[in-house]
Scaffold this active site. Structure first.
Site, PDB file in Angstrom:
ATOM      1  N   THR A 255      23.623 -17.552   4.507  1.00 12.61           N
ATOM      2  CA  THR A 255      22.626 -16.893   5.360  1.00 12.61           C
ATOM      3  C   THR A 255      22.245 -15.509   4.852  1.00 12.61           C
ATOM      4  O   THR A 255      23.107 -14.770   4.394  1.00 12.61           O
ATOM      5  CB  THR A 255      23.243 -16.707   6.761  1.00 12.61           C
ATOM      6  OG1 THR A 255      23.457 -17.982   7.310  1.00 12.61           O
ATOM      7  CG2 THR A 255      22.351 -15.887   7.669  1.00 12.61           C
TER       8      THR A 255
ATOM      9  N   VAL B 112      23.518 -24.889  16.838  1.00  9.26           N
ATOM     10  CA  VAL B 112      23.005 -23.549  16.544  1.00  9.26           C
ATOM     11  C   VAL B 112      24.182 -22.719  16.049  1.00  9.26           C
ATOM     12  O   VAL B 112      25.277 -22.786  16.611  1.00  9.26           O
ATOM     13  CB  VAL B 112      22.401 -22.908  17.810  1.00  9.26           C
ATOM     14  CG1 VAL B 112      22.096 -21.434  17.584  1.00  9.26           C
ATOM     15  CG2 VAL B 112      21.135 -23.656  18.237  1.00  9.26           C
ATOM     16  N   GLY B 113      23.955 -21.948  14.997  1.00  9.48           N
ATOM     17  CA  GLY B 113      25.034 -21.113  14.457  1.00  9.48           C
ATOM     18  C   GLY B 113      25.014 -19.711  15.040  1.00  9.48           C
ATOM     19  O   GLY B 113      24.383 -19.436  16.067  1.00  9.48           O
ATOM     20  N   ASP B 114      25.686 -18.826  14.355  1.00 14.08           N
ATOM     21  CA  ASP B 114      25.807 -17.441  14.823  1.00 14.08           C
ATOM     22  C   ASP B 114      24.570 -16.595  14.534  1.00 14.08           C
ATOM     23  O   ASP B 114      24.317 -15.599  15.216  1.00 14.08           O
ATOM     24  CB  ASP B 114      27.016 -16.783  14.146  1.00 14.08           C
ATOM     25  CG  ASP B 114      26.892 -16.825  12.621  1.00 14.08           C
ATOM     26  OD1 ASP B 114      26.414 -17.843  12.080  1.00 14.08           O
ATOM     27  OD2 ASP B 114      27.271 -15.835  11.967  1.00 14.08           O
TER      28      ASP B 114
ATOM     29  N   THR C 274      27.926 -13.418   7.764  1.00 16.64           N
ATOM     30  CA  THR C 274      27.599 -14.691   7.146  1.00 16.64           C
ATOM     31  C   THR C 274      28.872 -15.514   7.093  1.00 16.64           C
ATOM     32  O   THR C 274      29.967 -14.953   7.016  1.00 16.64           O
ATOM     33  CB  THR C 274      27.019 -14.488   5.728  1.00 16.64           C
ATOM     34  OG1 THR C 274      26.759 -15.758   5.126  1.00 16.64           O
ATOM     35  CG2 THR C 274      27.963 -13.705   4.826  1.00 16.64           C
TER      36      THR C 274
ATOM     37  N   ASP D  87      31.077 -19.199   8.467  1.00 17.24           N
ATOM     38  CA  ASP D  87      31.240 -20.350   9.347  1.00 17.24           C
ATOM     39  C   ASP D  87      30.856 -19.976  10.784  1.00 17.24           C
ATOM     40  O   ASP D  87      31.675 -19.537  11.579  1.00 17.24           O
ATOM     41  CB  ASP D  87      32.707 -20.785   9.267  1.00 17.24           C
ATOM     42  CG  ASP D  87      32.976 -22.046  10.067  1.00 17.24           C
ATOM     43  OD1 ASP D  87      32.123 -22.422  10.900  1.00 17.24           O
ATOM     44  OD2 ASP D  87      34.037 -22.638   9.861  1.00 17.24           O
ATOM     45  N   GLY D  88      29.568 -20.168  11.079  1.00 20.77           N
ATOM     46  CA  GLY D  88      29.015 -19.668  12.332  1.00 20.77           C
ATOM     47  C   GLY D  88      29.619 -20.273  13.576  1.00 20.77           C
ATOM     48  O   GLY D  88      29.659 -19.625  14.623  1.00 20.77           O
TER      49      GLY D  88
HETATM   50  C1  SD4 Z   1      25.673 -20.615  10.311  1.00 18.92           C
HETATM   51  N1  SD4 Z   1      26.431 -18.447   9.688  1.00 18.92           N
HETATM   52  O1  SD4 Z   1      24.679 -21.178  10.736  1.00 18.92           O
HETATM   53  C2  SD4 Z   1      25.477 -19.474   9.374  1.00 18.92           C
HETATM   54  C3  SD4 Z   1      25.632 -19.971   8.009  1.00 18.92           C
HETATM   55  C4  SD4 Z   1      25.921 -18.880   7.082  1.00 18.92           C
HETATM   56  O2  SD4 Z   1      26.385 -18.083   5.105  1.00 18.92           O
HETATM   57  O3  SD4 Z   1      26.118 -17.774   7.325  1.00 18.92           O
HETATM   58  N2  SD4 Z   1      26.001 -19.078   5.907  1.00 18.92           N
HETATM   59  O4  SD4 Z   1      26.814 -20.957  10.575  1.00 18.92           O
END
Ligand code: SD4
EC number: 3.5.1.26
Length: 401
Positions: free
Chosen positions: A253, A282-284, A304, A306-307
């Protein structure tokens, strides 16, 4: 006269202390905590030191830290573009929102690492959906979209949510309808590459995936799944995530912070999330305090990784609040990563923290190192790399509360 003399004495003392900790070039690596007091030590990490990158605190150079643009990963073009936008007025004044929105847009267009913008991270149905956020550190206003379908310009749509509605976050199909009404062109986000990636995943029995405690066994079969009648434990969840192995190639991200000379801050994020996610996930990144947070009074942070794990801890809010309470950016970034590690030993991700002066640091875990981009008058545009926390030597199972 006496005041001037005392002032000079203080300045000399501060300069001496600062120069003993930092290299002459203005940037250096140093331990964020001394080894005996290290939280890493407390939680049973190996004795490898944790490193963070810190901007110099030399008073003479502070003025050269701002304006600045800093972003996750080695997304050089995005950073350089945002930096150029910031230069459109002296000191970046009035340009920080434009800078983060245009910088992240650049990444969306370039499909940075395949994890920002269209044509990446297909979900279980082969679709790409986008999450993005813009936050204004002066007003604390946020505009965000999650699960945006069929529109490429995620962060631009988030900007419209911020500037043309009283809402904070729009999701899914309705976010796409909103975007269309704002004049955005609908188009497919699927590319031949993302389609092939998805076909190979299907052909490989849908491995890896994000399911557990379902039937048929998600470790060897595709769905559709139904609930399995066994108790859910954190151990099972940890094991599933280890098998999924989010790594550098799987999550990249963009999270970007821009600050002008008057310490006005904006944060932007954009991502296509996690590869082979369950539709609707939906992620973070679009969640304030999770993927990004800004408050002119204290600073800003972006994350960035593991959201699914990170958003449970609001790591960017934690980092900003730590800086508000007097922690350095290095201490703040590391404390927020450590908070996650306390409960999730298989987590992988990074946090960048910047205080309102433009001093910055990053902390990371689950990879060997984490690159990020910085532009400031002091150094121009360049990539920095931070070594991540040493891997855990002993994994303990977190019991259910
Ligand atoms: C997510 N945090 O959707 C995002 C992915 C991400 O580096 O950061 N990738 O989980």
């Amino acid at each position: 006269m006496l005041r001037l003399f005392i002032g000079l004495l203080c300045w000399a003392a501060i300069t001496t202390v600062a120069s003993s900790s930092y290299s002459g070039r203005g940037f250096t690596y140093r331990r964020s905590f001394n080894s005996t007091a290290s939280p890493a030590h407390k939680w049973g990490f190996s004795s490898n030191p944790t490193y963070v990158v810190l901007a110099t605190t030399k008073p003479s150079r502070r003025s050269q830290l701002l304006p600045m643009v800093i972003n996750t990963w080695n997304f050089t073009d995005a950073n350089a573009f945002a930096w150029r936008i910031l230069q459109q007025s002296e000191g970046g004044l009035g340009q920080t929102r434009n800078a983060v929105v245009e910088g992240c847009t650049k990444c969306e267009q370039l499909q940075c690492d395949g994890t920002v913008g269209y044509g990446g991270s297909p979900d279980e149905l082969g679709d790409t959906t986008l999450d993005a956020l813009v936050m204004d550190g002066a007003t604390m206003n946020v505009g965000a979209v999650a699960g945006l379908q069929g529109i490429k310009d995620a962060i631009q749509v988030a900007r419209h949510v911020l500037e043309r509605t009283s809402h904070t976050l729009l999701v899914g199909n309705s976010a796409s309808e909103f975007a269309k009404s704002m004049g955005f062109r609908p188009e497919t986000l699927v590319t031949p590459e993302s389609k092939l990636m998805w076909q190979n995943w299907k052909a490989g029995n849908c491995q890896p995936n994000f399911w557990h405690d379902v039937h048929p066994n998600p470790r060897i079969s595709c769905g559709p799944y139904e609930p399995q009648a066994t108790p859910i434990t954190h151990w099972k969840e940890d094991r599933a995530r280890t098998e999924f192995q989010m790594g550098h190639k799987n999550h990249d991200t963009i999270g970007m912070i821009a600050i002008d000379v008057q310490q006005q801050i904006h944060v932007g994020t954009s991502t296509n999330g996690a590869r082979f996610k369950i539709p609707g996930r939906v992620g973070d990144s679009p969640i304030p305090g999770a993927g990004g947070y800004a408050d002119n009074e204290a600073g800003a942070a972006v994350a960035t990784g593991d959201g699914d794990i990170m958003m449970r801890f609001l790591p960017t809010l934690l980092a900003v609040e730590a800086m508000r309470s007097g922690k350095t950016p290095g201490q703040a970034a590391e404390a927020s990563v450590q908070r996650i590690l306390k409960r999730h030993k298989d987590f992988s991700g990074a946090v960048i923290a910047v205080n309102r002066l433009g001093e910055y640091a990053a902390a990371c875990y689950g990879m060997s190192e984490f690159p990020f981009m910085v532009s400031s008058p002091l150094q121009g545009t360049q990539m920095e790399t931070v070594k991540c926390l040493a891997p855990l030597v002993d994994v303990t199972v977190v019991p259910l509360a």
